[in-house]
Scaffold this active site. Structure first.
Site, PDB file in Angstrom:
ATOM      1  N   THR A 186      32.593  92.152 -10.233  1.00 55.14           N
ATOM      2  CA  THR A 186      32.011  91.167 -11.155  1.00 55.14           C
ATOM      3  C   THR A 186      31.384  90.035 -10.347  1.00 55.14           C
ATOM      4  O   THR A 186      30.238  89.628 -10.588  1.00 55.14           O
ATOM      5  CB  THR A 186      33.090  90.608 -12.103  1.00 55.14           C
ATOM      6  OG1 THR A 186      33.605  91.686 -12.879  1.00 55.14           O
ATOM      7  CG2 THR A 186      32.535  89.535 -13.018  1.00 55.14           C
TER       8      THR A 186
ATOM      9  N   GLN B 291      31.732 102.030  -9.474  1.00 54.13           N
ATOM     10  CA  GLN B 291      32.315 103.334  -9.858  1.00 54.13           C
ATOM     11  C   GLN B 291      31.852 104.458  -8.932  1.00 54.13           C
ATOM     12  O   GLN B 291      32.210 105.616  -9.164  1.00 54.13           O
ATOM     13  CB  GLN B 291      31.913 103.681 -11.300  1.00 54.13           C
ATOM     14  CG  GLN B 291      32.398 102.706 -12.353  1.00 54.13           C
ATOM     15  CD  GLN B 291      33.890 102.814 -12.640  1.00 54.13           C
ATOM     16  OE1 GLN B 291      34.575 103.719 -12.154  1.00 54.13           O
ATOM     17  NE2 GLN B 291      34.409 101.893 -13.427  1.00 54.13           N
TER      18      GLN B 291
ATOM     19  N   SER C 222      34.123  97.388  -5.590  1.00 57.62           N
ATOM     20  CA  SER C 222      35.349  96.850  -6.182  1.00 57.62           C
ATOM     21  C   SER C 222      36.561  97.555  -5.590  1.00 57.62           C
ATOM     22  O   SER C 222      36.571  98.787  -5.476  1.00 57.62           O
ATOM     23  CB  SER C 222      35.308  97.082  -7.695  1.00 57.62           C
ATOM     24  OG  SER C 222      36.541  96.749  -8.281  1.00 57.62           O
ATOM     25  N   GLY C 223      37.610  96.796  -5.225  1.00 57.63           N
ATOM     26  CA  GLY C 223      38.803  97.385  -4.612  1.00 57.63           C
ATOM     27  C   GLY C 223      39.603  98.274  -5.558  1.00 57.63           C
ATOM     28  O   GLY C 223      40.015  99.377  -5.207  1.00 57.63           O
ATOM     29  N   HIS C 224      39.788  97.787  -6.783  1.00 59.90           N
ATOM     30  CA  HIS C 224      40.746  98.492  -7.649  1.00 59.90           C
ATOM     31  C   HIS C 224      40.201  99.752  -8.286  1.00 59.90           C
ATOM     32  O   HIS C 224      40.937 100.483  -8.959  1.00 59.90           O
ATOM     33  CB  HIS C 224      41.337  97.543  -8.710  1.00 59.90           C
ATOM     34  CG  HIS C 224      40.382  97.087  -9.770  1.00 59.90           C
ATOM     35  ND1 HIS C 224      40.519  97.476 -11.082  1.00 59.90           N
ATOM     36  CD2 HIS C 224      39.310  96.264  -9.745  1.00 59.90           C
ATOM     37  CE1 HIS C 224      39.562  96.902 -11.807  1.00 59.90           C
ATOM     38  NE2 HIS C 224      38.815  96.166 -11.017  1.00 59.90           N
TER      39      HIS C 224
ATOM     40  N   THR D  16      39.078  80.809   1.528  1.00 59.39           N
ATOM     41  CA  THR D  16      39.846  81.570   2.523  1.00 59.39           C
ATOM     42  C   THR D  16      39.826  83.044   2.159  1.00 59.39           C
ATOM     43  O   THR D  16      40.125  83.412   1.014  1.00 59.39           O
ATOM     44  CB  THR D  16      41.304  81.060   2.557  1.00 59.39           C
ATOM     45  OG1 THR D  16      41.268  79.678   2.870  1.00 59.39           O
ATOM     46  CG2 THR D  16      42.130  81.815   3.577  1.00 59.39           C
TER      47      THR D  16
ATOM     48  N   CYS E  85      36.690  96.240 -20.839  1.00 62.77           N
ATOM     49  CA  CYS E  85      36.338  94.879 -21.236  1.00 62.77           C
ATOM     50  C   CYS E  85      35.978  94.793 -22.713  1.00 62.77           C
ATOM     51  O   CYS E  85      36.200  93.776 -23.346  1.00 62.77           O
ATOM     52  CB  CYS E  85      35.151  94.370 -20.436  1.00 62.77           C
ATOM     53  SG  CYS E  85      35.560  94.071 -18.750  1.00 62.77           S
TER      54      CYS E  85
HETATM   55  C1  LIG Z   1      30.337  99.538 -13.139  1.00 59.68           C
HETATM   56  C2  LIG Z   1      31.265  98.370 -13.020  1.00 59.68           C
HETATM   57  N1  LIG Z   1      30.813  97.218 -12.533  1.00 59.68           N
HETATM   58  C3  LIG Z   1      31.614  96.152 -12.386  1.00 59.68           C
HETATM   59  C4  LIG Z   1      32.935  96.187 -12.750  1.00 59.68           C
HETATM   60  C5  LIG Z   1      33.783  94.979 -12.565  1.00 59.68           C
HETATM   61  O1  LIG Z   1      34.585  95.153 -11.440  1.00 59.68           O
HETATM   62  P1  LIG Z   1      35.757  94.158 -11.033  1.00 59.68           P
HETATM   63  O2  LIG Z   1      36.888  94.461 -11.954  1.00 59.68           O
HETATM   64  O3  LIG Z   1      36.043  94.482  -9.614  1.00 59.68           O
HETATM   65  O4  LIG Z   1      35.249  92.772 -11.206  1.00 59.68           O
HETATM   66  C6  LIG Z   1      33.443  97.370 -13.285  1.00 59.68           C
HETATM   67  C7  LIG Z   1      34.826  97.427 -13.766  1.00 59.68           C
HETATM   68  O5  LIG Z   1      35.052  97.800 -14.903  1.00 59.68           O
HETATM   69  C8  LIG Z   1      32.591  98.481 -13.415  1.00 59.68           C
HETATM   70  O6  LIG Z   1      33.035  99.629 -13.912  1.00 59.68           O
HETATM   71  S1  FES Z   2      37.116  96.686 -16.721  1.00 58.09           S
HETATM   72 FE1  FES Z   2      35.589  98.139 -16.791  1.00 58.09          FE
HETATM   73  S2  FES Z   2      34.348  97.407 -18.301  1.00 58.09           S
HETATM   74 FE2  FES Z   2      35.614  95.810 -17.877  1.00 58.09          FE
END
Ligand SMILES: Cc1ncc(COP(=O)(O)O)c(C=O)c1O
Ligand code: FES
Length: 475
Positions: free
Chosen positions: A146, A253, A273-275, A313, A399
């Site tokens: 994000t 993704q 994104s890490g997770h 940091t 989301c």
């Molecule tokens: C395509 C995409 N972009 C951005 C994000 C946001 O990632 P993060 O949770 O690391 O902010 C996601 C997570 O749902 C995603 O699937």
């Molecule tokens: S966590 Fe993937 S759409 Fe928001």
């Protein structure tokens, strides 16, 4: 030491046995939000959880599945890896020493604690760079995709504002890209939201025609989080380079799942994104090309860390975790890809061979097999999700999962509201097993059948009535 240490190098089975308790159901995710559904009634997520728990369910036949194979801790099977993935225990192993022993501030230059921590951060930076063919100097650590997306879209637009004021993106981007574009529109920028074809892919000629002399940035995601389609990144990169426009891709993704090379693909900025790659939450990275150099206005002001682009940091344990996740992904990408494709085929064939009127959303070929989005005609997606409470699934992005509005991504593909309302995303990941997929197929087939039997529309379809020919009474 911890159980993780005693395990040594974990096998998939060991990893599965240890699966972190992170299976967040789509319903629980949004417990503090309330939303207005399409019928304009106020539905809180908590009410929906209660409804799911008390849903009167016709008992379905015993499945014959060995429950112990699929239910390890009495919680639903986790099939929502696009929302987030469990951490790989090897990632946790790599991180732990940086939380216990090597806790220095990586920016402290005057003592050993700082140097140790800095070494961890720089190793992580190298591992991230290696996965996408970048130079480590081009990697900026952020809090997640994000932030990386906000930085890219707003940062590039604002830096070049005096010369250029036009941005191009697509209608199916993640909310954080779309909302960043809306903010820019309020600041006076012009934004083109490219449509996608029925298969979810953009048309390259339409993109080329949309580029103007005042276009500063094209932002197009690599793999879509709802339907898994893979945009033609190399072709888009080629067009952007030829037209001298910067190209950003949200690869949250895609990184670690499909091969990516920022140079071969002419990508100028890439969000990570890490997770989503079995790493920790709260960490991500942004690749920012050095030659030709991309300039951006930072969002965060402060100590000037990360080449002045992202003050604050740097969180060493998280960076070490992201680095380890990238190294594992690089090492095991082929193995994971083959496994996930086989499981994906098993899921799709299992479902479509037993029930009719199932539509796969998105291009079946140009897509990442771990993201399977299916619409079950004559079944309401929400009812199906509630019936499938033994499985943690989502009808789209986490989301927006609190909203009963049909997905804007499916709408952009031209899906009618009914089909968009009946869609479910199945997320298959590194730790998904065959037994889990078989269990899911069994439950989906049974519940879709049961829900259709209760549907008057389904009855009409069975009687051979063409629903499109019906004149519904207007009230
Ligand atoms: C395509 C995409 N972009 C951005 C994000 C946001 O990632 P993060 O949770 O690391 O902010 C996601 C997570 O749902 C995603 O699937
Ligand atoms: S966590 Fe993937 S759409 Fe928001």
């Amino acid at each position: 030491m911890s159980l993780l240490y005693r395990l040594g190098r974990p096998t998939v089975q060991a990893v599965n046995a240890l699966r972190p308790r992170c299976a967040s159901t789509v319903l629980r995710d949004c417990s503090r939000r309330s939303v207005v559904d399409s019928r304009k009634t106020l539905v809180t997520a908590t009410q929906r959880v209660q409804a799911a728990a008390t849903a009167q369910e016709t008992p379905i036949e015993a499945s014959g599945f060995e429950e112990s194979l699929v239910k390890r801790d009495g919680r639903p099977i986790y099939l929502d890896v696009q929302a987030t993935a469990p951490m790989d225990p090897r990632v946790i192993d790599a991180m732990l020493p940086y939380m216990t022993q090597f806790y220095g501030n990586p920016h402290s230059r005057t003592h050993q604690y700082g140097w140790e921590s800095e070494a961890g951060v720089e190793k992580g930076r190298q591992q991230v760079a290696d996965l996408i063919g970048a130079d480590p100097k081009e990697i900026i650590f952020t809090s997640g995709a994000t932030e990386s997306n906000n930085m890219s879209v707003k940062g590039v637009a604002r830096f070049y504002k005096s010369k250029k004021n036009h941005i191009i993106t697509t209608q199916t981007e993640h909310k954080c890209v779309l909302d960043s574009c809306r903010v820019l529109q309020e600041e006076g920028f012009d934004v083109t939201y490219l449509p996608v074809k029925e298969n979810g892919l953009i048309d390259l000629q339409t993109l080329e025609e949309a580029i103007r002399p005042e276009t500063a940035l094209v932002s197009i995601m690599t793999v879509n989080n709802e339907i898994g389609v893979i945009q033609p990144i190399a072709e888009i990169g080629k067009i952007c380079r030829a037209k001298k426009v910067f190209f950003h891709t949200d690869a949250a993704q895609a990184v670690g799942k499909i091969p990516l090379d920022v140079n071969a693909m002419n990508v100028d900025l890439m969000s990570i994104s890490g997770h989503k790659i079995y790493g920790p939450k709260g960490i991500g990275a942004l690749y920012v090309r050095r030659r030709p150099r991309v300039r951006l206005e930072p969002i965060m002001s402060g100590g000037g860390q990360e080449r002045g682009l992202r003050s604050g940091t740097v969180p060493t344990p998280l960076v070490v975790g992201l680095g380890a996740a990238c190294a594992i992904a690089k090492e095991e990408m082929n193995y994971d890809a083959a496994r996930i494709r086989a499981l994906s085929d098993r899921l799709i064939n299992g479902i479509t061979s037993q029930i009719e009127h199932v539509v796969r959303n998105g291009d079946p070929d140009a897509s990442y097999p771990g993201c399977v989005n299916l619409s079950f005609a004559y079944v309401e997606g929400e009812s199906l999700l509630m019936a499938l409470k033994e499985i943690a699934l989502s009808s789209g992005s986490a989301c927006t999962s609190a909203s009963l509005e049909p997905s804007y991504v499916l709408r952009a593909l031209g899906a009618d509201d009914d089909m968009a309302h009946s869609s479910i995303r199945f997320g298959i990941g590194r730790f998904t097993t065959e037994a889990e997929v078989d269990f899911v197929v069994d439950r989906v087939v049974k519940h879709v059948g049961r829900l259709r039997e209760m549907s008057p529309l389904w009855e009409m379809v069975q009687e051979g009535i063409d629903l499109k020919s019906i004149q519904w009474a207007q009230h």
